[in-house]
Write an enzyme that holds these catalytic residues in place. Structure first.
Site, PDB file in Angstrom:
ATOM      1  N   GLY A 113      -5.619   6.244 -14.952  1.00 13.10           N
ATOM      2  CA  GLY A 113      -5.268   6.435 -16.482  1.00 13.10           C
ATOM      3  C   GLY A 113      -4.602   5.410 -17.117  1.00 13.10           C
ATOM      4  O   GLY A 113      -4.218   5.180 -18.205  1.00 13.10           O
ATOM      5  N   GLU A 114      -3.697   4.545 -16.238  1.00 12.25           N
ATOM      6  CA  GLU A 114      -2.920   3.474 -16.495  1.00 12.25           C
ATOM      7  C   GLU A 114      -3.847   2.330 -17.066  1.00 12.25           C
ATOM      8  O   GLU A 114      -3.290   1.459 -18.051  1.00 12.25           O
ATOM      9  CB  GLU A 114      -1.650   3.335 -15.570  1.00 12.25           C
ATOM     10  CG  GLU A 114      -1.063   4.025 -15.316  1.00 12.25           C
ATOM     11  CD  GLU A 114       0.199   3.841 -14.089  1.00 12.25           C
ATOM     12  OE1 GLU A 114       0.187   2.678 -13.833  1.00 12.25           O
ATOM     13  OE2 GLU A 114       0.430   4.821 -13.677  1.00 12.25           O
ATOM     14  N   ASN A 115      -4.966   2.102 -16.408  1.00 12.74           N
ATOM     15  CA  ASN A 115      -5.625   0.724 -16.385  1.00 12.74           C
ATOM     16  C   ASN A 115      -6.877   0.868 -17.131  1.00 12.74           C
ATOM     17  O   ASN A 115      -7.243  -0.043 -17.818  1.00 12.74           O
ATOM     18  CB  ASN A 115      -5.918   0.113 -15.208  1.00 12.74           C
ATOM     19  CG  ASN A 115      -4.586  -0.071 -14.593  1.00 12.74           C
ATOM     20  OD1 ASN A 115      -3.854  -0.914 -14.985  1.00 12.74           O
ATOM     21  ND2 ASN A 115      -4.401   0.462 -13.290  1.00 12.74           N
ATOM     22  N   GLY A 171      -3.545   4.898 -11.257  1.00 12.81           N
ATOM     23  CA  GLY A 171      -4.535   3.823 -11.468  1.00 12.81           C
ATOM     24  C   GLY A 171      -5.689   3.835 -12.605  1.00 12.81           C
ATOM     25  O   GLY A 171      -5.790   2.839 -13.456  1.00 12.81           O
ATOM     26  N   ARG A 227     -13.669  13.124  -4.049  1.00  6.91           N
ATOM     27  CA  ARG A 227     -13.387  14.590  -4.311  1.00  6.91           C
ATOM     28  C   ARG A 227     -14.278  15.082  -5.267  1.00  6.91           C
ATOM     29  O   ARG A 227     -14.105  14.637  -6.380  1.00  6.91           O
ATOM     30  CB  ARG A 227     -11.975  15.194  -3.958  1.00  6.91           C
ATOM     31  CG  ARG A 227     -11.222  14.964  -2.848  1.00  6.91           C
ATOM     32  CD  ARG A 227      -9.868  15.228  -2.916  1.00  6.91           C
ATOM     33  NE  ARG A 227      -9.209  13.929  -2.644  1.00  6.91           N
ATOM     34  CZ  ARG A 227      -7.788  13.849  -2.698  1.00  6.91           C
ATOM     35  NH1 ARG A 227      -7.135  14.931  -3.446  1.00  6.91           N
ATOM     36  NH2 ARG A 227      -7.139  12.801  -2.526  1.00  6.91           N
ATOM     37  N   ARG A 285       8.525  11.814   1.332  1.00  5.08           N
ATOM     38  CA  ARG A 285       7.644  12.440   0.388  1.00  5.08           C
ATOM     39  C   ARG A 285       7.024  13.839   1.585  1.00  5.08           C
ATOM     40  O   ARG A 285       6.575  13.103   2.668  1.00  5.08           O
ATOM     41  CB  ARG A 285       6.441  11.393  -0.125  1.00  5.08           C
ATOM     42  CG  ARG A 285       5.371  12.339  -0.647  1.00  5.08           C
ATOM     43  CD  ARG A 285       4.089  11.545  -1.142  1.00  5.08           C
ATOM     44  NE  ARG A 285       3.125  12.242  -1.621  1.00  5.08           N
ATOM     45  CZ  ARG A 285       1.927  12.035  -1.298  1.00  5.08           C
ATOM     46  NH1 ARG A 285       1.448  11.332  -0.493  1.00  5.08           N
ATOM     47  NH2 ARG A 285       0.938  12.846  -2.202  1.00  5.08           N
ATOM     48  N   ASN A 319       6.813   7.312   2.735  1.00  7.10           N
ATOM     49  CA  ASN A 319       5.821   8.213   2.405  1.00  7.10           C
ATOM     50  C   ASN A 319       4.943   7.965   3.726  1.00  7.10           C
ATOM     51  O   ASN A 319       3.970   6.954   3.668  1.00  7.10           O
ATOM     52  CB  ASN A 319       5.007   7.650   1.158  1.00  7.10           C
ATOM     53  CG  ASN A 319       4.017   8.481   1.002  1.00  7.10           C
ATOM     54  OD1 ASN A 319       3.438   9.250   1.558  1.00  7.10           O
ATOM     55  ND2 ASN A 319       3.192   8.254  -0.238  1.00  7.10           N
ATOM     56  N   GLY A 347      -6.987  10.253  -6.266  1.00 10.78           N
ATOM     57  CA  GLY A 347      -6.899  11.633  -6.315  1.00 10.78           C
ATOM     58  C   GLY A 347      -6.730  11.771  -7.830  1.00 10.78           C
ATOM     59  O   GLY A 347      -6.250  11.037  -8.542  1.00 10.78           O
ATOM     60  N   HIS A 395       0.588  16.353  -6.437  1.00  8.32           N
ATOM     61  CA  HIS A 395       0.950  15.237  -7.148  1.00  8.32           C
ATOM     62  C   HIS A 395       2.184  15.858  -8.325  1.00  8.32           C
ATOM     63  O   HIS A 395       2.500  15.041  -9.512  1.00  8.32           O
ATOM     64  CB  HIS A 395      -0.092  14.962  -8.253  1.00  8.32           C
ATOM     65  CG  HIS A 395      -1.408  13.960  -7.687  1.00  8.32           C
ATOM     66  ND1 HIS A 395      -2.762  14.252  -8.070  1.00  8.32           N
ATOM     67  CD2 HIS A 395      -1.324  13.385  -6.582  1.00  8.32           C
ATOM     68  CE1 HIS A 395      -3.395  13.491  -7.425  1.00  8.32           C
ATOM     69  NE2 HIS A 395      -2.618  12.930  -6.601  1.00  8.32           N
ATOM     70  N   ARG A 399     -13.253   0.725 -11.550  1.00  7.44           N
ATOM     71  CA  ARG A 399     -13.754  -0.582 -12.107  1.00  7.44           C
ATOM     72  C   ARG A 399     -15.188  -0.897 -11.792  1.00  7.44           C
ATOM     73  O   ARG A 399     -15.763  -1.608 -12.611  1.00  7.44           O
ATOM     74  CB  ARG A 399     -12.810  -1.485 -11.243  1.00  7.44           C
ATOM     75  CG  ARG A 399     -11.286  -1.639 -11.869  1.00  7.44           C
ATOM     76  CD  ARG A 399     -10.702  -2.309 -11.000  1.00  7.44           C
ATOM     77  NE  ARG A 399     -10.139  -1.623  -9.864  1.00  7.44           N
ATOM     78  CZ  ARG A 399      -9.233  -1.696  -8.882  1.00  7.44           C
ATOM     79  NH1 ARG A 399      -8.182  -2.682  -9.190  1.00  7.44           N
ATOM     80  NH2 ARG A 399      -9.030  -1.016  -7.984  1.00  7.44           N
ATOM     81  N   GLU A 412       6.327   7.238  -8.332  1.00 11.99           N
ATOM     82  CA  GLU A 412       6.523   8.702  -7.567  1.00 11.99           C
ATOM     83  C   GLU A 412       8.016   8.193  -6.682  1.00 11.99           C
ATOM     84  O   GLU A 412       8.745   8.836  -6.494  1.00 11.99           O
ATOM     85  CB  GLU A 412       5.394   8.957  -6.646  1.00 11.99           C
ATOM     86  CG  GLU A 412       4.361   9.656  -7.586  1.00 11.99           C
ATOM     87  CD  GLU A 412       3.078   9.652  -6.995  1.00 11.99           C
ATOM     88  OE1 GLU A 412       2.779  10.771  -6.303  1.00 11.99           O
ATOM     89  OE2 GLU A 412       2.317   8.788  -7.055  1.00 11.99           O
ATOM     90  N   GLY A 472      -5.834   9.102 -10.455  1.00 11.66           N
ATOM     91  CA  GLY A 472      -5.947   7.843  -9.435  1.00 11.66           C
ATOM     92  C   GLY A 472      -7.131   8.149  -8.671  1.00 11.66           C
ATOM     93  O   GLY A 472      -8.110   8.650  -9.128  1.00 11.66           O
TER      94      GLY A 472
HETATM   95  P1  AMP Z   1      -4.037   5.209  -7.468  1.00 11.09           P
HETATM   96  O1  AMP Z   1      -4.760   6.425  -6.887  1.00 11.09           O
HETATM   97  O2  AMP Z   1      -3.103   5.670  -8.720  1.00 11.09           O
HETATM   98  O3  AMP Z   1      -3.667   4.022  -6.584  1.00 11.09           O
HETATM   99  O4  AMP Z   1      -5.350   4.886  -8.397  1.00 11.09           O
HETATM  100  C1  AMP Z   1      -6.297   4.130  -7.601  1.00 11.09           C
HETATM  101  C2  AMP Z   1      -7.801   3.888  -8.514  1.00 11.09           C
HETATM  102  O5  AMP Z   1      -7.401   3.419  -9.817  1.00 11.09           O
HETATM  103  C3  AMP Z   1      -8.830   3.004  -7.984  1.00 11.09           C
HETATM  104  O6  AMP Z   1      -9.245   3.510  -7.089  1.00 11.09           O
HETATM  105  C4  AMP Z   1      -9.330   2.365  -9.189  1.00 11.09           C
HETATM  106  O7  AMP Z   1     -10.564   3.358  -9.487  1.00 11.09           O
HETATM  107  C5  AMP Z   1      -8.571   2.751 -10.118  1.00 11.09           C
HETATM  108  N1  AMP Z   1      -8.194   1.549 -11.012  1.00 11.09           N
HETATM  109  C6  AMP Z   1      -7.308   0.525 -10.725  1.00 11.09           C
HETATM  110  N2  AMP Z   1      -7.211  -0.433 -11.649  1.00 11.09           N
HETATM  111  C7  AMP Z   1      -8.149  -0.105 -12.619  1.00 11.09           C
HETATM  112  C8  AMP Z   1      -8.577  -0.656 -13.677  1.00 11.09           C
HETATM  113  N3  AMP Z   1      -8.105  -1.951 -14.066  1.00 11.09           N
HETATM  114  N4  AMP Z   1      -9.700  -0.198 -14.234  1.00 11.09           N
HETATM  115  C9  AMP Z   1      -9.996   0.939 -13.741  1.00 11.09           C
HETATM  116  N5  AMP Z   1      -9.939   1.977 -12.753  1.00 11.09           N
HETATM  117  C10 AMP Z   1      -8.776   1.018 -12.168  1.00 11.09           C
END
Ligand code: AMP
Length: 386
Positions: free
Chosen positions: A317-319, A315, A226, A76, A11, A197, A165, A269, A369, A195
């Site tokens: 959505g999962e956390n 990021g 954004r 990618r 990537n 984005g 995405h 966070r 991905e 995430g």
């Molecule tokens: P990604 O682009 O999928 O890598 O997501 C990155 C984003 O996920 C970061 O900017 C954080 O805002 C968010 N993130 C990561 N861990 C957590 C968490 N434990 N709780 C809330 N947001 C999180």
């Protein structure tokens, strides 16, 4: 060739190159890493140097770029325009086509192309495959893809909604069906990729029918930096009344908006931590983010007619249990019931977070991905072998 089962996934971004080596025989990942800050003092001078470093890291694991165990390289590529609706074996013609799309993704496609050119020069014998961020969305109908502007002008400049995405939406929608124990063809899913984005998609029976990003990854949900959707007249107003240049508006909407613009922090966070302390700007930023998300869930429910699952990924959505809880609150009328205890569990596994009686399942499905790119790459070279 038969025991060459490794796929190198690359990537190449404007200032970084991420890589993973994935063994398609058993799913193991013998190597993964990130070379960043390309072009900065005391970091790799350019992409060729960065890929040289990756080659050295791979060699340390006994699997250099020249290893006969590597079956293919999967790249990618951000923008595939209307031309690419599926992954493509890279040829001179394919590469020319990707170059032709640079005006649609001036920040992304050039770096992707550079990565491809370098690895093609290093391993001209190796099949290389381009996997496009836009491809999964190529099935969205004209009614969703068209902007309501002059048709000839839109066609002349290739202005339409492409979506991004796509690799993640494809992976997550398929794995959501798997989690439900059903075939992708029988399931309608709303995927929320949240995430840095962020984008939503409506996937009907495995086929994408609507997505929130458009000509560029700026449209749709509120993101880290954004803006997502806004009245297009805001741009005109900023230029006419605030005296901003096109470049300034570009930077404002892409880098200084979203959560960052609303409260100064782009990391969810930090936003939720400040909220817990009673910070009003952080609370407003969260509320704007959630409001937009819920609007899309409602809209995509209408687009799909029947929704079997809503899947959270990436990021945030999962956390973030807080984001999921707020996004899914008070949706009983739609048939959504989140289970607070399940939602609060932290896990890296795909899982359901809705109650047993919830008519629509709510799922958390970690995206992957790289694996999706490796699988699509491997499928392309197998087809070519036949
Ligand atoms: P990604 O682009 O999928 O890598 O997501 C990155 C984003 O996920 C970061 O900017 C954080 O805002 C968010 N993130 C990561 N861990 C957590 C968490 N434990 N709780 C809330 N947001 C999180």
């Amino acid at each position: 060739m038969t025991d060459a089962t490794l796929v190198l996934v690359l990537n190449s971004g404007s200032s970084s190159v991420k890589y993973q080596l994935i063994d398609m025989a058993d799913g193991s990942r013998p190597a993964a890493g990130l070379v960043e800050r390309i072009g900065e003092p005391s970091f790799p001078a350019d992409h060729a140097a960065a890929i040289g470093l990756i080659g050295a890291e791979l060699r340390e694991k006994g699997l250099g770029l020249d290893s006969p165990r590597i079956a293919a390289i999967g790249h990618r590529v951000v923008h595939g325009g209307r031309y690419f609706s599926r992954p493509a074996l890279i040829t001179d013609r394919v590469l020319d086509e990707v170059r032709r799309l640079v005006p649609l993704a001036p920040l992304h496609n050039p770096a992707n192309i550079t990565g491809i050119e370098i690895t093609r020069a290093l391993r001209p014998d190796l099949p290389q495959v381009a996997v496009f961020d836009t491809a999964f969305h190529a099935t969205i109908p004209e009614s969703a893809a068209r902007y309501a502007i002059d048709t000839e002008l839109a066609d002349e400049y290739a202005i339409r909604r492409y979506g991004f995405h796509g690799t993640s939406h494809q992976y997550v929608s398929r794995h959501t069906a798997e989690l439900l124990g059903r075939s992708p063809e029988s399931v309608n899913v709303i995927v929320l990729h949240l995430g840095n984005g962020a984008s939503a998609s409506a996937v009907a029976g495995g086929v994408c029918v609507e997505t929130s990003m458009g000509l560029t990854p700026l449209e749709g949900l509120v993101m880290g930096t954004r803006s997502g959707d806004l009245d297009p007249a805001v741009l005109l107003h900023l230029q006419r009344v605030a005296g901003m240049s096109v470049e300034e508006v570009d930077v404002l909407l892409n880098r200084r908006s979203g959560l960052k613009g609303l409260c100064g922090d782009n990391d969810m966070r930090e936003v939720t931590r400040r909220m817990a302390e009673g910070d009003q700007r952080a609370t407003l930023a969260f509320d704007v983010y959630i409001h937009r998300l819920r609007k899309y869930v409602g809209a995509y429910t209408a687009v799909l007619g029947r929704v079997d699952a809503i899947a959270f990924t990436a990021g945030v959505g999962e956390n973030s249990a807080a984001v999921r809880a707020a996004a899914m609150a008070n949706l009983d009328a739609l048939g959504v019931e989140l289970d607070p205890a399940l939602n609060a569990v932290r896990s890296a596994e795909a899982r359901l977070v809705s109650t047993e009686s919830s008519r629509i399942a709510v799922a958390v499905v970690p995206t992957d991905e790289e694996l999706e790119i490796a699988e699509q790459t491997f499928a392309v070279i197998r087809r070519t072998d036949e």
